[in-house]
Design a protein around this motif. Structure first.
Motif, PDB file in Angstrom:
ATOM      1  N   ASN A  33      11.805   4.881  -4.977  1.00 53.36           N
ATOM      2  CA  ASN A  33      10.586   4.786  -5.948  1.00 53.36           C
ATOM      3  C   ASN A  33      10.182   5.884  -5.307  1.00 53.36           C
ATOM      4  N   GLY A  34      10.679   6.765  -4.774  1.00 58.34           N
ATOM      5  CA  GLY A  34       9.410   8.209  -3.659  1.00 58.34           C
ATOM      6  C   GLY A  34      10.083   9.140  -4.910  1.00 58.34           C
ATOM      7  N   PRO A  82       5.878   3.820  -2.776  1.00 56.01           N
ATOM      8  CA  PRO A  82       4.999   2.697  -3.684  1.00 56.01           C
ATOM      9  C   PRO A  82       4.470   1.621  -1.931  1.00 56.01           C
ATOM     10  N   ASP A  83       5.058   1.965  -1.320  1.00 52.94           N
ATOM     11  CA  ASP A  83       5.032   1.236   0.450  1.00 52.94           C
ATOM     12  C   ASP A  83       6.139   1.252   1.859  1.00 52.94           C
ATOM     13  N   TYR A  84       5.467   1.356   2.958  1.00 46.28           N
ATOM     14  CA  TYR A  84       6.046   1.641   3.962  1.00 46.28           C
ATOM     15  C   TYR A  84       7.368   0.860   4.015  1.00 46.28           C
ATOM     16  N   ILE A  90       6.189  13.392   9.606  1.00 46.39           N
ATOM     17  CA  ILE A  90       4.847  12.178  10.017  1.00 46.39           C
ATOM     18  C   ILE A  90       5.398  10.715   8.706  1.00 46.39           C
ATOM     19  N   PHE A  91       5.077   9.847   9.523  1.00 41.64           N
ATOM     20  CA  PHE A  91       5.343   8.180   8.250  1.00 41.64           C
ATOM     21  C   PHE A  91       3.198   8.116   8.579  1.00 41.64           C
ATOM     22  N   VAL A  92       3.171   7.720   7.367  1.00 38.61           N
ATOM     23  CA  VAL A  92       1.603   7.015   7.409  1.00 38.61           C
ATOM     24  C   VAL A  92       1.716   6.528   6.079  1.00 38.61           C
ATOM     25  N   ASN A  93       0.573   5.826   6.389  1.00 40.35           N
ATOM     26  CA  ASN A  93      -0.402   4.563   4.988  1.00 40.35           C
ATOM     27  C   ASN A  93      -0.382   5.075   4.295  1.00 40.35           C
ATOM     28  N   GLY A  94      -0.900   4.790   3.058  1.00 38.86           N
ATOM     29  CA  GLY A  94      -2.057   5.939   2.196  1.00 38.86           C
ATOM     30  C   GLY A  94      -3.509   4.545   2.362  1.00 38.86           C
ATOM     31  N   CYS A  95      -4.648   5.125   1.818  1.00 37.90           N
ATOM     32  CA  CYS A  95      -5.692   3.933   2.084  1.00 37.90           C
ATOM     33  C   CYS A  95      -6.022   3.787   0.399  1.00 37.90           C
ATOM     34  N   GLY A  96      -6.707   2.843  -0.005  1.00 40.02           N
ATOM     35  CA  GLY A  96      -7.090   2.666  -1.110  1.00 40.02           C
ATOM     36  C   GLY A  96      -8.136   3.648  -1.597  1.00 40.02           C
ATOM     37  N   MET A 143       1.230  -0.882  -0.061  1.00 42.57           N
ATOM     38  CA  MET A 143       0.360   0.069  -0.176  1.00 42.57           C
ATOM     39  C   MET A 143       0.877   1.129  -0.778  1.00 42.57           C
ATOM     40  N   THR A 144       0.507   2.563  -0.616  1.00 39.64           N
ATOM     41  CA  THR A 144       1.446   3.509  -0.976  1.00 39.64           C
ATOM     42  C   THR A 144       1.788   4.560   0.399  1.00 39.64           C
ATOM     43  N   ALA A 145       2.401   4.612   1.050  1.00 39.74           N
ATOM     44  CA  ALA A 145       3.144   5.673   2.305  1.00 39.74           C
ATOM     45  C   ALA A 145       3.799   6.783   1.572  1.00 39.74           C
TER      46      ALA A 145
END
Length: 106
Positions: A33-34, A60-62, A90-96, A1-3
């Protein structure tokens, strides 16, 4: 999941160190890939106080996000930013895209 790495920079001293940081940071992102999706544009405060530069970097992911932040290449330039700006990061995971507000209730 995108982060996402999200930063709020204030009191930026635009001297040689920040300029060097800006010249070098993209190369540290590439292996993970940031890429920037928001980078310091003027923000319009709608609710609350705001005086600073918003930054959002997508990965692309955490694991890629943490890999970038902890990498020797980024660690070598980090002080160029932290010594010359006040920041909250902050670091955070995205949601779909199919995420609904009520999904947090589950």
């Amino acid at each position: 999941m995108t982060a996402y790495a999200i930063a709020y920079l204030r009191n930026i001293e635009f001297g040689d160190d920040i300029i060097e940081y800006l010249h070098r940071v993209d190369a540290t992102l590439a292996p993970y890939n940031g890429h920037f999706i928001v980078h310091g544009d003027d923000a319009e405060p709608i609710e609350g106080e705001w005086s600073g530069a918003p930054i959002v970097i997508e990965f692309p992911d955490y694991d890629q996000l943490r890999g970038w932040y902890d990498s020797p290449a980024y660690r070598a330039i980090l002080h160029l930013r932290t010594d010359n700006a006040d920041s909250t990061v902050i670091f955070v995971n995205g949601c779909g895209r199919d995420h609904k507000a009520t999904d947090v209730l589950v």
